[in-house]
Design a protein around this motif. Structure first.
Motif, PDB file in Angstrom:
ATOM      1  N   GLN A  54      41.348 -13.088  -6.658  1.00  0.00           N
ATOM      2  CA  GLN A  54      40.534 -14.270  -6.421  1.00  0.00           C
ATOM      3  C   GLN A  54      39.814 -14.747  -7.686  1.00  0.00           C
ATOM      4  O   GLN A  54      39.207 -15.811  -7.696  1.00  0.00           O
ATOM      5  CB  GLN A  54      39.504 -13.989  -5.311  1.00  0.00           C
ATOM      6  N   ASP A  55      39.910 -13.959  -8.752  1.00  0.00           N
ATOM      7  CA  ASP A  55      39.236 -14.281 -10.009  1.00  0.00           C
ATOM      8  C   ASP A  55      40.215 -14.998 -10.936  1.00  0.00           C
ATOM      9  O   ASP A  55      41.206 -14.415 -11.379  1.00  0.00           O
ATOM     10  CB  ASP A  55      38.725 -12.993 -10.655  1.00  0.00           C
ATOM     11  N   ILE A  56      39.954 -16.254 -11.260  1.00  0.00           N
ATOM     12  CA  ILE A  56      40.866 -17.042 -12.079  1.00  0.00           C
ATOM     13  C   ILE A  56      41.006 -16.444 -13.480  1.00  0.00           C
ATOM     14  O   ILE A  56      42.073 -16.514 -14.093  1.00  0.00           O
ATOM     15  CB  ILE A  56      40.398 -18.522 -12.166  1.00  0.00           C
ATOM     16  N   ARG A  78      46.309 -16.990  -6.453  1.00  0.00           N
ATOM     17  CA  ARG A  78      44.860 -16.907  -6.363  1.00  0.00           C
ATOM     18  C   ARG A  78      44.463 -16.871  -4.890  1.00  0.00           C
ATOM     19  O   ARG A  78      44.743 -17.793  -4.121  1.00  0.00           O
ATOM     20  CB  ARG A  78      44.179 -18.089  -7.049  1.00  0.00           C
ATOM     21  N   ARG A 128      29.675 -13.311  -7.873  1.00  0.00           N
ATOM     22  CA  ARG A 128      30.839 -13.761  -7.107  1.00  0.00           C
ATOM     23  C   ARG A 128      32.121 -13.381  -7.836  1.00  0.00           C
ATOM     24  O   ARG A 128      32.295 -13.710  -9.005  1.00  0.00           O
ATOM     25  CB  ARG A 128      30.807 -15.282  -6.922  1.00  0.00           C
ATOM     26  N   ASP A 130      34.958 -14.575  -6.674  1.00  0.00           N
ATOM     27  CA  ASP A 130      35.626 -15.870  -6.563  1.00  0.00           C
ATOM     28  C   ASP A 130      34.576 -16.955  -6.771  1.00  0.00           C
ATOM     29  O   ASP A 130      33.705 -17.163  -5.919  1.00  0.00           O
ATOM     30  CB  ASP A 130      36.282 -16.019  -5.189  1.00  0.00           C
ATOM     31  N   GLN A 131      34.654 -17.617  -7.910  1.00  0.00           N
ATOM     32  CA  GLN A 131      33.646 -18.609  -8.261  1.00  0.00           C
ATOM     33  C   GLN A 131      33.651 -19.827  -7.333  1.00  0.00           C
ATOM     34  O   GLN A 131      32.729 -20.645  -7.372  1.00  0.00           O
ATOM     35  CB  GLN A 131      33.843 -19.065  -9.712  1.00  0.00           C
ATOM     36  N   ARG A 132      34.652 -19.931  -6.471  1.00  0.00           N
ATOM     37  CA  ARG A 132      34.715 -21.056  -5.546  1.00  0.00           C
ATOM     38  C   ARG A 132      33.807 -20.873  -4.334  1.00  0.00           C
ATOM     39  O   ARG A 132      33.467 -21.844  -3.658  1.00  0.00           O
ATOM     40  CB  ARG A 132      36.152 -21.273  -5.057  1.00  0.00           C
ATOM     41  N   GLN A 133      33.427 -19.646  -4.031  1.00  0.00           N
ATOM     42  CA  GLN A 133      32.627 -19.413  -2.835  1.00  0.00           C
ATOM     43  C   GLN A 133      31.180 -19.830  -3.066  1.00  0.00           C
ATOM     44  O   GLN A 133      30.694 -19.910  -4.194  1.00  0.00           O
ATOM     45  CB  GLN A 133      32.696 -17.956  -2.398  1.00  0.00           C
ATOM     46  N   ALA A 134      30.473 -20.089  -1.968  1.00  0.00           N
ATOM     47  CA  ALA A 134      29.109 -20.598  -2.059  1.00  0.00           C
ATOM     48  C   ALA A 134      28.075 -19.494  -2.230  1.00  0.00           C
ATOM     49  O   ALA A 134      27.162 -19.610  -3.053  1.00  0.00           O
ATOM     50  CB  ALA A 134      28.783 -21.426  -0.811  1.00  0.00           C
ATOM     51  N   THR A 136      25.907 -16.508  -3.354  1.00  0.00           N
ATOM     52  CA  THR A 136      25.683 -15.765  -4.595  1.00  0.00           C
ATOM     53  C   THR A 136      24.628 -14.693  -4.363  1.00  0.00           C
ATOM     54  O   THR A 136      23.957 -14.663  -3.322  1.00  0.00           O
ATOM     55  CB  THR A 136      25.191 -16.684  -5.724  1.00  0.00           C
TER      56      THR A 136
END
Length: 312
Positions: A54-56, A78, A128, A130-134, A136
């Motif tokens: 999940q980490d780009i 991803r 996080r 996954d930086q896309r999730q809300a 923190t």
């Protein structure tokens, strides 16, 4: 910073996966592709590896590390391994020879200060994967109730001072939000009595572990994800789980033991009526740990535990 991944228990992982030319393997936690690279060396030219992360940043680094292999031999996606059913259906894989879960957080995520995983660097409270999730770590620290904070710290951090730390956090955030890792460390140090701070490691270690697990839902998704992976294994296929925390290892152990049971009828029945059949055979009767030599070379391997099972 180079996303370098030194794979833990690499020889044991390869041994338990039994990778050979033509094998189809899923690396559910790709990271910097240290395990994936070694697996591809064994399964090519006819095999295929699917890497999930999940980490780009991990995916970008993995593409570089795996560039010497043919694009026909691997695919990187991803996503989170909790979405395994959807991912495999979209990729078109329906019979797998091996599945690897290398749980926890990567060294690079710890070492990149801006990710907020480490108490060693002053950074925004993020954590996080996954930086896309809300959600923190800032949200957990500044919005959870005292009761919820206590539960998170106690369950995921196994911290004896959980209630006291939660109380100090609530008091501190009444003045202003706790925004950075060092601000949180100061609160934790104030909360833990001085004699306790002088014993063991860093006083914030368990709290930061608890926050990371809560933010990323690490424990909640494990059981279902392990069971989903087992569904996709062909007979003789192997499941290998690397964990770094007693809670992770407990879930792995319970799932493997549960699915390796035969009859589950109540004791005393003269004839089995349940018809329950085991799905797995336990391969590692005892948990496998790193050797002293590996720990000396890679200290972050010290807490690693490996379990493996075979699909019947």
């Amino acid at each position: 910073m180079e996303y370098f991944h030194k794979p833990v228990l690499l020889a044991e992982v390869l041994k338990q996966l039994r990778c050979t030319n033509g094998s189809i393997v899923i690396d559910c936690t790709l990271g910097g592709a240290g395990h994936a690279e070694a697996i591809l060396d064994l399964i090519t030219p006819e095999g295929f590896l699917l890497g999930i992360d999940q980490d780009i940043a991990a995916l970008d680094a993995a593409r570089v590390r795996l560039a010497r292999f043919s694009q026909q031999n691997f695919s990187l996606v991803r996503g989170n391994f909790s979405e395994l059913d959807r991912i495999l259906a979209e990729v078109g894989l329906y019979a797998i020879d091996g599945v690897l879960f290398d749980l926890g957080v990567s060294s690079v995520q710890f070492d990149r200060a801006e990710r907020g995983f480490s108490y060693r660097f002053d950074a925004p409270l993020d954590m996080r994967m996954d930086q896309r999730q809300a959600l923190t770590a800032f949200d957990v620290v500044n919005a959870y109730s005292r009761g919820d904070l206590t539960c998170v710290i106690k369950e995921y951090g196994e911290e004896r001072w959980a209630n006291r730390i939660a109380a100090f956090i609530i008091k501190a955030r009444q003045n202003r939000p706790i925004a950075t890792t060092f601000e949180l460390v100061d609160v934790i140090k104030d909360a833990i009595p001085a004699p306790a701070r002088r014993r063991g490691g860093h006083p914030a270690k368990q709290m930061f572990q608890a926050l990371r697990i809560e933010v990323n839902g690490e424990i909640k998704i494990l059981e279902r994800s392990f069971r989903d992976a087992i569904k996709w294994l062909r007979p003789g296929g192997r499941l290998v789980i690397l964990s770094y925390h007693s809670l992770e290892d407990r879930v792995a152990k319970n799932v493997i033991n549960d699915l390796s049971k035969g009859c589950i009828c109540p004791p005393g029945l003269p004839v089995c009526t349940c018809g329950h059949m085991p799905q797995l055979s336990v391969v590692t009767r005892k948990v496998v740990r790193p050797t002293p030599g590996e720990i000396a070379e890679n200290p972050r391997a010290e807490s690693a535990r490996l379990r493996a099972a075979e699909k019947l």
